[in-house]
Design a protein around this motif. Structure first.
Motif, PDB file in Angstrom:
ATOM      1  N   LYS A   1       7.049   3.360  -1.275  1.00  0.00           N
ATOM      2  CA  LYS A   1       7.252   4.796  -1.510  1.00  0.00           C
ATOM      3  C   LYS A   1       6.481   5.208  -2.758  1.00  0.00           C
ATOM      4  CE  LYS A   1      11.621   5.817   0.721  1.00  0.00           C
ATOM      5  NZ  LYS A   1      13.018   6.253   0.544  1.00  0.00           N
ATOM      6  N   CYS A   2       5.758   6.331  -2.646  1.00  0.00           N
ATOM      7  CA  CYS A   2       4.919   6.740  -3.774  1.00  0.00           C
ATOM      8  C   CYS A   2       5.350   8.083  -4.363  1.00  0.00           C
ATOM      9  CB  CYS A   2       3.462   6.798  -3.338  1.00  0.00           C
ATOM     10  SG  CYS A   2       3.175   7.994  -2.024  1.00  0.00           S
ATOM     11  N   GLY A   3       6.297   8.747  -3.705  1.00  0.00           N
ATOM     12  CA  GLY A   3       6.751  10.040  -4.210  1.00  0.00           C
ATOM     13  C   GLY A   3       5.931  11.203  -3.695  1.00  0.00           C
ATOM     14  N   HIS A   4       4.956  10.910  -2.862  1.00  0.00           N
ATOM     15  CA  HIS A   4       4.137  11.992  -2.297  1.00  0.00           C
ATOM     16  C   HIS A   4       4.493  12.228  -0.826  1.00  0.00           C
ATOM     17  CE1 HIS A   4       1.380  10.069  -5.429  1.00  0.00           C
ATOM     18  NE2 HIS A   4       1.830  11.192  -5.963  1.00  0.00           N
ATOM     19  N   GLU A   5       5.658  11.764  -0.423  1.00  0.00           N
ATOM     20  CA  GLU A   5       6.044  11.901   0.983  1.00  0.00           C
ATOM     21  C   GLU A   5       6.111  13.390   1.343  1.00  0.00           C
ATOM     22  OE1 GLU A   5       7.476   9.739  -1.148  1.00  0.00           O
ATOM     23  OE2 GLU A   5       6.781   7.877  -0.224  1.00  0.00           O
TER      24      GLU A   5
ATOM     25  N   THR B   1       0.862  -1.180   0.000  1.00  0.00           N
ATOM     26  CA  THR B   1       0.000   0.000   0.000  1.00  0.00           C
ATOM     27  C   THR B   1       0.899   1.230   0.000  1.00  0.00           C
ATOM     28  OG1 THR B   1      -1.950   0.988   1.019  1.00  0.00           O
ATOM     29  CG2 THR B   1      -0.225   0.220   2.515  1.00  0.00           C
ATOM     30  N   THR B   2       0.308   2.400   0.110  1.00  0.00           N
ATOM     31  CA  THR B   2       1.130   3.614   0.150  1.00  0.00           C
ATOM     32  C   THR B   2       0.726   4.470   1.346  1.00  0.00           C
ATOM     33  OG1 THR B   2      -0.366   5.018  -1.127  1.00  0.00           O
ATOM     34  CG2 THR B   2       1.193   3.677  -2.377  1.00  0.00           C
ATOM     35  N   GLN B   3       1.579   5.420   1.631  1.00  0.00           N
ATOM     36  CA  GLN B   3       1.312   6.328   2.739  1.00  0.00           C
ATOM     37  C   GLN B   3       0.043   7.142   2.474  1.00  0.00           C
ATOM     38  OE1 GLN B   3       4.486   9.138   3.620  1.00  0.00           O
ATOM     39  NE2 GLN B   3       4.739   8.151   5.615  1.00  0.00           N
ATOM     40  N   CYS B   4      -0.148   7.529   1.223  1.00  0.00           N
ATOM     41  CA  CYS B   4      -1.330   8.328   0.868  1.00  0.00           C
ATOM     42  C   CYS B   4      -2.613   7.548   1.185  1.00  0.00           C
ATOM     43  CB  CYS B   4      -1.309   8.708  -0.603  1.00  0.00           C
ATOM     44  SG  CYS B   4       0.073   9.749  -1.060  1.00  0.00           S
ATOM     45  N   VAL B   5      -2.598   6.256   0.887  1.00  0.00           N
ATOM     46  CA  VAL B   5      -3.769   5.409   1.170  1.00  0.00           C
ATOM     47  C   VAL B   5      -4.040   5.392   2.672  1.00  0.00           C
ATOM     48  CG1 VAL B   5      -4.631   3.033   1.137  1.00  0.00           C
ATOM     49  CG2 VAL B   5      -3.514   3.963  -0.893  1.00  0.00           C
TER      50      VAL B   5
ATOM     51  N   PRO C   1       0.965  14.484   0.757  1.00  0.00           N
ATOM     52  CA  PRO C   1       0.051  13.391   0.407  1.00  0.00           C
ATOM     53  C   PRO C   1      -1.058  13.823  -0.547  1.00  0.00           C
ATOM     54  CG  PRO C   1      -0.321  14.126   2.664  1.00  0.00           C
ATOM     55  CD  PRO C   1       0.915  14.817   2.182  1.00  0.00           C
ATOM     56  N   VAL C   2      -1.439  12.907  -1.419  1.00  0.00           N
ATOM     57  CA  VAL C   2      -2.553  13.152  -2.355  1.00  0.00           C
ATOM     58  C   VAL C   2      -3.663  12.135  -2.053  1.00  0.00           C
ATOM     59  CG1 VAL C   2      -1.023  14.052  -4.146  1.00  0.00           C
ATOM     60  CG2 VAL C   2      -1.582  11.623  -4.136  1.00  0.00           C
ATOM     61  N   ALA C   3      -4.800  12.290  -2.744  1.00  0.00           N
ATOM     62  CA  ALA C   3      -5.910  11.343  -2.556  1.00  0.00           C
ATOM     63  C   ALA C   3      -5.436   9.935  -2.913  1.00  0.00           C
ATOM     64  CB  ALA C   3      -7.080  11.740  -3.432  1.00  0.00           C
TER      65      ALA C   3
ATOM     66  N   GLU D   1      -5.616   9.025  -6.576  1.00  0.00           N
ATOM     67  CA  GLU D   1      -4.608   9.703  -7.394  1.00  0.00           C
ATOM     68  C   GLU D   1      -3.243   9.054  -7.199  1.00  0.00           C
ATOM     69  OE1 GLU D   1      -5.225  11.907  -9.731  1.00  0.00           O
ATOM     70  OE2 GLU D   1      -7.320  11.519  -9.163  1.00  0.00           O
ATOM     71  N   CYS D   2      -2.963   8.723  -5.957  1.00  0.00           N
ATOM     72  CA  CYS D   2      -1.686   8.090  -5.634  1.00  0.00           C
ATOM     73  C   CYS D   2      -1.559   6.751  -6.374  1.00  0.00           C
ATOM     74  CB  CYS D   2      -1.594   7.879  -4.137  1.00  0.00           C
ATOM     75  SG  CYS D   2      -0.070   7.096  -3.629  1.00  0.00           S
ATOM     76  N   ILE D   3      -2.627   5.972  -6.338  1.00  0.00           N
ATOM     77  CA  ILE D   3      -2.598   4.649  -6.983  1.00  0.00           C
ATOM     78  C   ILE D   3      -2.434   4.799  -8.497  1.00  0.00           C
ATOM     79  CG2 ILE D   3      -4.026   2.617  -7.508  1.00  0.00           C
ATOM     80  CD1 ILE D   3      -5.064   2.843  -4.577  1.00  0.00           C
TER      81      ILE D   3
HETATM   82 ZN   LIG Z   1       1.117   8.746  -2.626  1.00  0.00          ZN
END
Ligand SMILES: [Zn+2]
Length: 246
Positions: free
Chosen positions: A90-94, A61-65, A97-99, A102-104
């Motif tokens: 890591k999703c690059g939104h550290e 999963t990601t941090q944004c989730v 955070p985005v929705a 959007e992150c997925i």
């Molecule tokens: Zn993210």
């Protein structure tokens, strides 16, 4: 039933593996909606997915989730605690955070993730992009969605292009083998059409000749001078001296 379900999922996985470079262990990107559905139907995500795929899978999963699930508070408390158990990629939104959706979407751009979500809007938008693989829960059973129209179209187009490429290669090969057509490829006749009127070449010469007189003044005189100079140079100084002596 179980066998046919496995066959279906296996077929889909093979499709994505062969056409879109999905590789074992398959990476499953899970959001809170999927966890919520799993919780409602009292199923263990880890177990069910591994059983369903019958091959190794990494659940991520990601941090944004996680942040979005946390922000939604009480209704998703259970789902939040489940989603937090998975490896956080890591999703690059550290820090920004985005929705979750959007992150997925951004995560699937460059990586081969099987997206496990019940979010219909996210599913719809991912279906429009070739190569996106979706997993969802139908009641208590995981379902790997068959390739979308966009994916199928993309694969068909690529197959057509490959076929055309191969056909052209074959034709060229046959032509070469028969010794007939390597020179008869389409671009050459066009070129021949030009040279077939040999006039242009002669015309060019005549043009040069014609153009020269137009430029006469400077160029020709300089040329003549050059020629005469060369003639002078060709006469050795010694000879000249000897001639003068005579
Ligand atoms: Zn993210």
């Amino acid at each position: 039933m179980k066998i046919s379900r496995f066959k279906k999922s296996h077929k889909t996985l093979v499709y994505f593996a062969t056409n879109f470079d999905y590789r074992e262990p398959y990476q499953v990107l899970i959001d809170a909606t999927f966890c919520q559905a799993a919780l409602q139907h009292k199923i263990g995500i880890d177990e069910q997915i591994k059983k369903y795929f019958q091959c190794p899978a990494k659940l991520l999963t990601t941090q944004c989730v996680i942040l979005e699930a946390e922000a939604l508070g009480a209704p998703l408390t259970g789902a939040t605690s489940i989603v937090k158990r998975f490896h956080v990629h890591k999703c690059g939104h550290e820090g920004k955070p985005v929705a979750a959706a959007e992150c997925i979407k951004s995560m699937t751009k460059d990586n081969r993730y099987i997206v496990a979500s019940q979010d219909r809007l996210l599913q719809e938008s991912l279906r429009k992009i070739p190569g996106r693989c979706l997993l969802y829960l139908h009641k208590a059973t995981p379902v790997l969605e068959a390739p979308s129209k966009a994916s199928k179209k993309w694969v068909q187009r690529r197959a057509k292009n490959l076929m055309l490429g191969k056909q052209v290669e074959k034709i060229d090969y046959m032509k070469e083998k028969q010794g007939l057509k390597p020179t008869e490829t389409t671009p050459n006749p066009k070129k021949r059409k030009g040279p077939k009127n040999p006039n242009p070449l002669s015309c060019k010469k005549s043009k040069k000749e014609k153009t020269k007189p137009e430029l006469k003044g400077v160029e020709q005189t300089s040329l003549v001078k050059a020629k005469t100079k060369r003639k002078r140079v060709k006469i050795p100084a010694h000879v000249k001296a000897e001639l003068a002596k005579d």
